[in-house]
Design an enzyme around this catalytic site. Structure first.
Site, PDB file in Angstrom:
ATOM      1  N   THR A  41       4.799  -6.407   8.084  1.00 34.19           N
ATOM      2  CA  THR A  41       5.988  -5.772   7.484  1.00 34.19           C
ATOM      3  C   THR A  41       7.142  -6.777   7.382  1.00 34.19           C
ATOM      4  O   THR A  41       7.933  -6.706   6.445  1.00 34.19           O
ATOM      5  CB  THR A  41       6.449  -4.535   8.294  1.00 34.19           C
ATOM      6  OG1 THR A  41       6.686  -4.930   9.641  1.00 34.19           O
ATOM      7  CG2 THR A  41       5.443  -3.413   8.253  1.00 34.19           C
ATOM      8  N   ARG A  49       1.988   3.832   8.506  1.00 29.58           N
ATOM      9  CA  ARG A  49       2.546   4.888   9.356  1.00 29.58           C
ATOM     10  C   ARG A  49       3.878   4.557  10.007  1.00 29.58           C
ATOM     11  O   ARG A  49       4.419   5.371  10.747  1.00 29.58           O
ATOM     12  CB  ARG A  49       1.534   5.255  10.456  1.00 29.58           C
ATOM     13  CG  ARG A  49       0.246   5.776   9.906  1.00 29.58           C
ATOM     14  CD  ARG A  49      -0.797   6.017  10.971  1.00 29.58           C
ATOM     15  NE  ARG A  49      -2.061   6.396  10.351  1.00 29.58           N
ATOM     16  CZ  ARG A  49      -2.899   5.544   9.767  1.00 29.58           C
ATOM     17  NH1 ARG A  49      -2.626   4.258   9.766  1.00 29.58           N
ATOM     18  NH2 ARG A  49      -3.994   5.970   9.198  1.00 29.58           N
ATOM     19  N   HIS A 132     -11.330  -4.544   7.269  1.00 32.22           N
ATOM     20  CA  HIS A 132     -11.117  -3.666   6.114  1.00 32.22           C
ATOM     21  C   HIS A 132     -11.162  -4.421   4.794  1.00 32.22           C
ATOM     22  O   HIS A 132     -10.605  -3.964   3.795  1.00 32.22           O
ATOM     23  CB  HIS A 132      -9.805  -2.891   6.288  1.00 32.22           C
ATOM     24  CG  HIS A 132      -9.869  -1.907   7.415  1.00 32.22           C
ATOM     25  ND1 HIS A 132      -8.763  -1.393   8.042  1.00 32.22           N
ATOM     26  CD2 HIS A 132     -10.936  -1.349   8.036  1.00 32.22           C
ATOM     27  CE1 HIS A 132      -9.154  -0.565   9.004  1.00 32.22           C
ATOM     28  NE2 HIS A 132     -10.459  -0.524   9.021  1.00 32.22           N
TER      29      HIS A 132
HETATM   30  P1  NAD Z   1      -0.232   1.541  10.760  1.00 31.02           P
HETATM   31  O1  NAD Z   1       0.563   1.652   9.512  1.00 31.02           O
HETATM   32  O2  NAD Z   1      -1.002   2.732  11.214  1.00 31.02           O
HETATM   33  O3  NAD Z   1       0.700   1.134  11.991  1.00 31.02           O
HETATM   34  C1  NAD Z   1       1.567   0.052  11.940  1.00 31.02           C
HETATM   35  C2  NAD Z   1       2.329   0.044  13.256  1.00 31.02           C
HETATM   36  O4  NAD Z   1       3.091  -1.141  13.314  1.00 31.02           O
HETATM   37  C3  NAD Z   1       3.316   1.218  13.390  1.00 31.02           C
HETATM   38  O5  NAD Z   1       3.277   1.728  14.707  1.00 31.02           O
HETATM   39  C4  NAD Z   1       4.677   0.564  13.120  1.00 31.02           C
HETATM   40  O6  NAD Z   1       5.739   1.205  13.778  1.00 31.02           O
HETATM   41  C5  NAD Z   1       4.425  -0.817  13.678  1.00 31.02           C
HETATM   42  N1  NAD Z   1       5.279  -1.851  13.091  1.00 31.02           N
HETATM   43  C6  NAD Z   1       5.748  -1.942  11.812  1.00 31.02           C
HETATM   44  N2  NAD Z   1       6.446  -3.068  11.650  1.00 31.02           N
HETATM   45  C7  NAD Z   1       6.424  -3.710  12.864  1.00 31.02           C
HETATM   46  C8  NAD Z   1       6.976  -4.919  13.319  1.00 31.02           C
HETATM   47  N3  NAD Z   1       7.700  -5.724  12.521  1.00 31.02           N
HETATM   48  N4  NAD Z   1       6.755  -5.270  14.601  1.00 31.02           N
HETATM   49  C9  NAD Z   1       6.026  -4.478  15.437  1.00 31.02           C
HETATM   50  N5  NAD Z   1       5.480  -3.320  15.054  1.00 31.02           N
HETATM   51  C10 NAD Z   1       5.669  -2.938  13.768  1.00 31.02           C
HETATM   52  O7  NAD Z   1      -1.144   0.265  10.609  1.00 31.02           O
HETATM   53  P2  NAD Z   1      -2.627   0.021  11.078  1.00 31.02           P
HETATM   54  O8  NAD Z   1      -2.814   0.491  12.482  1.00 31.02           O
HETATM   55  O9  NAD Z   1      -2.956  -1.376  10.723  1.00 31.02           O
HETATM   56  O10 NAD Z   1      -3.448   1.011  10.151  1.00 31.02           O
HETATM   57  C11 NAD Z   1      -3.221   1.043   8.748  1.00 31.02           C
HETATM   58  C12 NAD Z   1      -4.427   0.660   7.897  1.00 31.02           C
HETATM   59  O11 NAD Z   1      -3.969   0.388   6.586  1.00 31.02           O
HETATM   60  C13 NAD Z   1      -5.079  -0.598   8.356  1.00 31.02           C
HETATM   61  O12 NAD Z   1      -6.340  -0.256   8.725  1.00 31.02           O
HETATM   62  C14 NAD Z   1      -5.045  -1.552   7.179  1.00 31.02           C
HETATM   63  O13 NAD Z   1      -6.350  -1.730   6.675  1.00 31.02           O
HETATM   64  C15 NAD Z   1      -4.303  -0.876   6.077  1.00 31.02           C
HETATM   65  N6  NAD Z   1      -3.054  -1.538   5.619  1.00 31.02           N
HETATM   66  C16 NAD Z   1      -3.018  -2.898   5.526  1.00 31.02           C
HETATM   67  C17 NAD Z   1      -1.862  -3.526   5.103  1.00 31.02           C
HETATM   68  C18 NAD Z   1      -1.854  -5.037   5.039  1.00 31.02           C
HETATM   69  O14 NAD Z   1      -2.871  -5.636   4.808  1.00 31.02           O
HETATM   70  N7  NAD Z   1      -0.702  -5.681   5.258  1.00 31.02           N
HETATM   71  C19 NAD Z   1      -0.728  -2.773   4.776  1.00 31.02           C
HETATM   72  C20 NAD Z   1      -0.799  -1.367   4.857  1.00 31.02           C
HETATM   73  C21 NAD Z   1      -1.981  -0.778   5.294  1.00 31.02           C
END
Ligand code: NAD
Ligand code: ZN
Length: 267
Positions: A41, A49, A132
């Protein structure tokens, strides 16, 4: 014993729990870093989420493999989003770079990620298991032929809103695993094996709520490894964690790796 979730750091003080985490990491022979959308992010890619996650504006139902196959409007929307998207221009942030440092110091030979953005590799990390899949390729859902994503995106740019395979006519899709789609068994097997080998599983930026991926840190704990969670917000496996470092991935990982290996300048 399950760890309590400490209050976030608001005063520029070291992240609570850091000293304890360092003790374990210093004694670890093998650390398994397991990452999720939250590590990216700070590179401008929204998670699912988190507070600004994709689920705030999009129905998760539109991210299932069934809706991709059955609903043309979903496919058109996803290809358009890819064209306008931020994946190709995104750059690794301090957390990705900290992971690379950890690996180059010999502590984390293999990284398991749920991310599809390729930012670990852009940061110089190698041996990345992408549970993934990857957004850098497209594949045919019928004949499984793969191609660089740009080949498919060029077709979209030329006006084909819903490109199909030129060989078999099957649907093309980014080579990522959607909800409801099976993981590549060999990748999950390798990740599970790594979970069994590690002394510490360090998860970064994941709610640990997407299965079967979340089975990887759970397996590490089952095999006697410690679980250290770096995340802003609660995770489904907080109760299994030896320690929770609550805060921004870039800040906490930089702090952690600098304390472990020294600052870049002092090396
Ligand atoms: P998630 O969205 O379920 O959870 C992300 C977590 O990270 C949240 O608890 C959030 O509060 C926390 N977070 C956000 N920014 C943060 C930061 N700067 N520092 C610390 N914590 C932070 O993500 P997940 O568990 O990876 O599951 C989502 C699924 O979606 C994954 O399986 C993935 O495949 C996919 N996804 C991937 C991307 C990507 O490739 N960048 C982006 C979105 C979703
Ligand atoms: Zn095909």
């Amino acid at each position: 014993m399950a760890a309590g979730r400490p209050e976030p750091d608001l005063n520029g003080e070291p992240t609570p729990g850091l000293a304890e985490a360092l003790t374990w990491l210093r004694h670890a022979r093998r650390i398994l870093v397991f990452t999720g959308a939250g590590i990216s992010t700070e590179s401008g890619i929204p998670d699912f989420r988190g507070p600004n996650g994709v689920w705030k504006t999009t129905d998760p139902q539109r991210y299932t493999i069934d809706s991709y196959i059955s609903d043309r409007s979903v496919r058109v929307e996803r290809w358009r989003a890819r064209l306008e998207g931020r994946f190709s221009s995104a750059q690794p942030n301090a957390a990705h770079l900290a992971v690379t440092r950890l690996q180059r110091a010999g502590l984390a030979p293999v990284i398991v990620t749920q991310n599809i953005d390729g930012l670990h590799q852009k940061a110089g990390t190698v041996n990345v298991i992408e549970l993934h899949g990857t957004s850098s390729e497209a594949m045919c859902l019928d004949c499984r032929r793969r191609m660089p994503i740009e080949v498919a995106l060029d077709r979209v740019r030329e006006g084909d809103e819903d490109p199909h395979c030129e060989l078999c006519g099957g649907l093309l899709k980014t080579a990522t695993i959607s909800f409801g789609q099976a993981l590549v068994a060999a990748d999950m097997d390798r990740a599970t094996e790594e979970a069994r080998r590690c002394d510490v599983c360090l998860t970064v930026g994941s709610t640990l709520s997407v299965w079967p991926a979340a089975a990887v840190p759970a397996e590490a704990v089952r095999h006697g490894g410690r679980l250290v969670i770096v995340n802003e917000g609660v995770t489904d496996l907080d109760g299994m964690a030896s320690l929770i470092l609550s805060g921004r991935a870039g800040t906490v990982m930089t702090e952690l790796v600098a304390a472990l290996l020294g600052t870049e300048d002092s090396r």
